[in-house]
Motif scaffolding. Structure first.
Motif, PDB file in Angstrom:
ATOM      1  N   ALA A   4       0.832  -1.194   0.000  1.00  0.00           N
ATOM      2  CA  ALA A   4       0.000   0.000   0.000  1.00  0.00           C
ATOM      3  C   ALA A   4       0.871   1.250   0.000  1.00  0.00           C
ATOM      4  O   ALA A   4       1.984   1.259   0.518  1.00  0.00           O
ATOM      5  N   THR A   6       0.468   5.929  -0.460  1.00  0.00           N
ATOM      6  CA  THR A   6      -0.435   7.058  -0.272  1.00  0.00           C
ATOM      7  C   THR A   6      -0.266   8.079  -1.389  1.00  0.00           C
ATOM      8  O   THR A   6       0.801   8.184  -1.998  1.00  0.00           O
ATOM      9  N   THR A  15      -5.104   9.767   0.107  1.00  0.00           N
ATOM     10  CA  THR A  15      -5.696   8.476  -0.186  1.00  0.00           C
ATOM     11  C   THR A  15      -4.649   7.395   0.010  1.00  0.00           C
ATOM     12  O   THR A  15      -3.542   7.492  -0.511  1.00  0.00           O
ATOM     13  N   HIS A  17      -3.859   3.533  -0.811  1.00  0.00           N
ATOM     14  CA  HIS A  17      -4.326   2.597  -1.840  1.00  0.00           C
ATOM     15  C   HIS A  17      -3.333   1.460  -2.006  1.00  0.00           C
ATOM     16  O   HIS A  17      -2.168   1.575  -1.645  1.00  0.00           O
ATOM     17  N   SER A  23      -8.641   0.786  -1.058  1.00  0.00           N
ATOM     18  CA  SER A  23      -8.302   2.210  -0.958  1.00  0.00           C
ATOM     19  C   SER A  23      -9.282   2.900  -0.033  1.00  0.00           C
ATOM     20  O   SER A  23     -10.433   2.483   0.100  1.00  0.00           O
ATOM     21  N   THR A  25      -9.862   7.175   1.676  1.00  0.00           N
ATOM     22  CA  THR A  25      -9.402   8.558   1.780  1.00  0.00           C
ATOM     23  C   THR A  25      -9.427   8.965   3.245  1.00  0.00           C
ATOM     24  O   THR A  25     -10.374   8.646   3.970  1.00  0.00           O
TER      25      THR A  25
END
Length: 54
Positions: A4, A6, A15, A17, A23, A25
């Motif tokens: 992951a 950002t 966000t 993801h 994902s 926010t």
């Protein structure tokens, strides 16, 4: 394995993801970064548990 990351948004939010499709926010970069790290850590733990069971 999940990885992951950002992305900072123009409105000041960020966000988190992952290539797996997850994902979300968040209100700021630090919160999104923590969520991304947690997502990666949780995915690695789940994969380790699965490997140990099989």
């Amino acid at each position: 394995m999940c990885y992951a990351d950002t992305t900072d948004n123009p409105d000041g939010t960020a966000t988190a993801h992952c290539y797996c499709g997850w994902s979300n926010t968040y209100p700021d970069h630090d919160t999104a970064d923590a969520a991304a790290e947690s997502h990666t850590r949780d995915a690695e733990a789940a994969e380790a548990d699965f490997a140990a069971a099989h």
